[in-house]
Design a protein around this motif. Structure first.
Motif, short mmCIF file in Angstrom:
data_model
loop_
_atom_site.label_atom_id
_atom_site.label_comp_id
_atom_site.label_asym_id
_atom_site.label_seq_id
_atom_site.Cartn_x
_atom_site.Cartn_y
_atom_site.Cartn_z
N THR A 273 0.84 -1.21 0.00
CA THR A 273 0.00 0.00 0.00
C THR A 273 0.87 1.25 0.00
O THR A 273 1.76 1.39 0.84
CB THR A 273 -0.92 0.02 1.24
N LYS A 274 0.59 2.15 -0.92
CA LYS A 274 1.33 3.41 -0.97
C LYS A 274 0.91 4.30 0.20
O LYS A 274 -0.27 4.37 0.54
CB LYS A 274 1.06 4.14 -2.28
N VAL A 275 1.88 4.99 0.77
CA VAL A 275 1.61 5.97 1.82
C VAL A 275 1.92 7.35 1.24
O VAL A 275 3.04 7.60 0.78
CB VAL A 275 2.48 5.72 3.06
N TYR A 276 0.94 8.24 1.24
CA TYR A 276 1.10 9.55 0.64
C TYR A 276 1.59 10.57 1.67
O TYR A 276 1.28 10.48 2.86
CB TYR A 276 -0.23 10.04 0.05
N ILE A 277 2.35 11.55 1.20
CA ILE A 277 2.75 12.66 2.06
C ILE A 277 1.51 13.48 2.40
O ILE A 277 0.74 13.83 1.49
CB ILE A 277 3.79 13.55 1.34
N PRO A 278 1.28 13.80 3.65
CA PRO A 278 0.12 14.64 3.99
C PRO A 278 0.19 15.97 3.24
O PRO A 278 1.28 16.51 2.99
CB PRO A 278 0.28 14.86 5.51
N ASP A 279 -0.97 16.49 2.89
CA ASP A 279 -1.03 17.70 2.09
C ASP A 279 -0.27 18.85 2.75
O ASP A 279 0.47 19.58 2.07
CB ASP A 279 -2.49 18.10 1.87
N GLU A 280 -0.41 19.01 4.03
CA GLU A 280 0.26 20.10 4.74
C GLU A 280 1.78 19.96 4.65
O GLU A 280 2.49 20.95 4.45
CB GLU A 280 -0.17 20.11 6.21
N SER A 281 2.27 18.73 4.75
CA SER A 281 3.72 18.49 4.67
C SER A 281 4.24 18.71 3.25
O SER A 281 5.34 19.25 3.05
CB SER A 281 4.04 17.07 5.13
N ALA A 282 3.46 18.29 2.25
CA ALA A 282 3.87 18.51 0.87
C ALA A 282 3.92 20.01 0.56
O ALA A 282 4.87 20.49 -0.09
CB ALA A 282 2.90 17.81 -0.08
N LYS A 283 2.94 20.74 1.04
CA LYS A 283 2.90 22.19 0.83
C LYS A 283 4.08 22.87 1.52
O LYS A 283 4.74 23.75 0.95
CB LYS A 283 1.58 22.75 1.36
N TYR A 284 4.38 22.45 2.73
CA TYR A 284 5.51 23.01 3.48
C TYR A 284 6.83 22.75 2.75
O TYR A 284 7.67 23.63 2.61
CB TYR A 284 5.55 22.39 4.87
N THR A 285 6.99 21.53 2.24
CA THR A 285 8.20 21.17 1.50
C THR A 285 8.34 22.03 0.25
O THR A 285 9.42 22.55 -0.05
CB THR A 285 8.18 19.69 1.11
N PHE A 286 7.24 22.18 -0.47
CA PHE A 286 7.26 23.01 -1.68
C PHE A 286 7.65 24.44 -1.36
O PHE A 286 8.52 25.03 -2.02
CB PHE A 286 5.89 22.97 -2.35
N GLU A 287 7.04 25.01 -0.37
CA GLU A 287 7.27 26.41 -0.05
C GLU A 287 8.69 26.68 0.43
O GLU A 287 9.19 27.79 0.31
CB GLU A 287 6.26 26.88 1.01
N ASN A 288 9.35 25.66 0.99
CA ASN A 288 10.70 25.84 1.51
C ASN A 288 11.78 25.20 0.64
O ASN A 288 12.92 25.06 1.08
CB ASN A 288 10.77 25.28 2.93
N SER A 289 11.41 24.80 -0.58
CA SER A 289 12.39 24.14 -1.45
C SER A 289 12.33 24.59 -2.90
O SER A 289 13.28 24.36 -3.65
CB SER A 289 12.19 22.61 -1.42
N SER A 290 11.23 25.17 -3.33
CA SER A 290 11.01 25.39 -4.76
C SER A 290 11.05 26.84 -5.19
O SER A 290 10.43 27.23 -6.18
CB SER A 290 9.67 24.75 -5.18
N ASP A 291 11.81 27.66 -4.48
CA ASP A 291 12.02 29.03 -4.95
C ASP A 291 13.18 29.05 -5.94
O ASP A 291 13.95 28.09 -6.06
CB ASP A 291 12.31 29.95 -3.77
N ALA A 292 13.32 30.13 -6.68
CA ALA A 292 14.29 30.21 -7.78
C ALA A 292 15.72 30.03 -7.31
O ALA A 292 16.52 29.33 -7.96
CB ALA A 292 14.13 31.54 -8.51
N GLU A 293 16.10 30.64 -6.18
CA GLU A 293 17.48 30.55 -5.71
C GLU A 293 17.85 29.13 -5.29
O GLU A 293 18.92 28.62 -5.64
CB GLU A 293 17.72 31.52 -4.55
N THR A 294 16.95 28.50 -4.53
CA THR A 294 17.25 27.14 -4.08
C THR A 294 17.32 26.18 -5.25
O THR A 294 18.23 25.33 -5.32
CB THR A 294 16.16 26.67 -3.08
#
Length: 290
Positions: free
Chosen positions: A247-268
Motif C-alpha cells: 500500500t502506498k503511503v502519501y505525504i500529507p497535504d500540509e507536509s507537501a505544501k511546506y516542503t514546496f514552499e521551503n524548497s522550490s524558490d528560484a534561488e534554491t
C-alpha cells in the motif's frame, strides 16, 4: 551592450532571527549562506555565462540518458532581447554541445544569431516559443523524451506526492497536457501546450510524449527535469509494488505544501542544479565554452 544588475549576495540572518524570516536558501545553508543567482555586469557577460550553463545542462541530460534521436531541447531567453531565445541545433548529440553551437531565434521562428550553420528543431521552436510568450517569468525551458518520463506519461496522470522530491512540484506547480496531437508541427499545438502549463507551472507531463520543465535559470529548469524523471521512476516502481499487494503511503497535504514552499524558490532550485553542472564542467575540461 548595456548593463544589468551585478551579482547578489545572500547573507544568512543571525541565529536569533525567527525561522519565518529566513529564505529557503538561508534555511538550507547551515553557517555561511550560499550566494544568490549570479548576475553579470553586462549583457555580453550574462549571455556568455548563460550559454555555457546551457551547454552543461545538455551534457547532464546526455549522461543521464535523456537523449532520443533528434528529440529534446532546451531554450533560454536572451538577457538583452527577451523576445528572442537560444536553443540547440537539430541532430547534434547533447553530450558534445558547446556554447557556440546554440542558435538565437525570434518568436517568428527566424534564426537571427549564433550558429547559423545548422537548423533548429521546428517542433522544439513551437513548444518553447509558446512557453516563453505565455510566461514572461520563465527564462529557461527543457523538454526531453526521458525513459521513465515517457513511460509515466502514458497514464496521463500527475505525479503523486509519494516522495520529498515529488513535493517540489506540489499543487499547480505541476500540470498534465492530455491533448496529444502527434509531433508538434503547428502553432496551435504549441500554444495549447503553453496554455496547459498555466501561470504557476514548473513541470508538465505531456501525455504519450515526455516531460517539460521551466525555470528562471537553466540550472533550475535542468534540475527540475532530472527531478521529474526520477520521480516518474519512483512512481512506476511504487505502482508495481502496489500491484503486488503493498500500500502506498502519501505525504500529507500540509507536509507537501511546506516542503514546496521551503524548497522550490528560484534561488534554491538554481543551487539544486549546480552540482550536476559543476561535474559536467569538470569532465568537459572547458570544452563546453568553445
Amino acid at each position: 551592450m548595456g548593463s544589468i544588475v551585478t551579482e547578489r549576495s545572500n547573507t544568512c540572518p543571525d541565529a536569533d532571527q525567527h525561522h519565518a524570516e529566513k529564505t529557503p536558501l538561508q534555511l538550507i545553508s547551515q553557517g555561511v549562506c550560499l550566494p544568490g543567482i549570479p548576475r553579470h555586469p553586462t549583457f555580453t557577460a550574462q549571455r556568455k555565462w548563460t550559454l555555457e550553463q546551457m551547454a552543461l545542462a545538455f551534457r547532464v541530460f546526455a549522461r543521464k540518458d535523456f537523449t532520443d534521436g533528434m528529440a529534446g531541447h532546451i531554450s533560454v531567453r536572451d538577457p538583452e532581447n527577451p523576445h528572442t531565445f537560444w536553443t540547440n541545433p537539430l541532430a547534434v548529440h547533447f553530450g558534445i554541445l558547446k556554447a557556440s553551437d546554440m542558435i538565437l531565434v525570434n518568436y517568428e521562428g527566424v534564426p537571427i544569431g549564433g550558429n547559423m550553420s545548422r537548423p533548429a528543431n521546428a517542433a522544439g521552436f513551437l513548444i518553447h516559443s509558446a512557453v516563453h510568450q505565455a510566461r514572461p517569468d520563465v527564462d529557461a525551458a527543457c523538454h526531453t523524451h526521458s525513459p521513465h518520463g515517457m513511460a509515466w506519461s502514458a497514464f496521463g496522470r500527475p505525479l503523486e506526492m509519494l516522495t520529498q522530491d515529488a513535493a517540489y512540484l506540489y499543487g499547480n506547480a505541476q500540470a498534465v497536457y492530455k491533448d496529444f496531437g502527434g509531433v508538434v508541427l503547428t502553432e496551435e499545438e504549441g500554444k495549447k501546450i503553453g496554455d496547459a502549463l498555466g501561470n504557476k507551472g514548473k513541470g508538465m507531463i505531456l501525455q504519450n510524449h515526455g516531460l517539460l520543465t521551466v525555470g528562471s535559470t537553466v540550472s533550475e529548469a535542468c534540475f527540475l527535469m532530472t527531478l521529474m524523471e526520477r520521480a516518474c521512476q519512483c512512481q512506476l516502481l511504487a505502482e508495481a509494488a502496489e500491484a503486488n499487494g503493498l500500500t502506498k503511503v502519501y505525504i500529507p497535504d500540509e507536509s507537501a505544501k511546506y516542503t514546496f514552499e521551503n524548497s522550490s524558490d528560484a534561488e534554491t532550485l538554481y543551487w539544486e542544479g549546480q552540482p550536476d553542472l559543476q561535474f559536467e564542467e569538470h569532465m568537459s575540461k572547458g570544452e563546453h565554452k568553445n
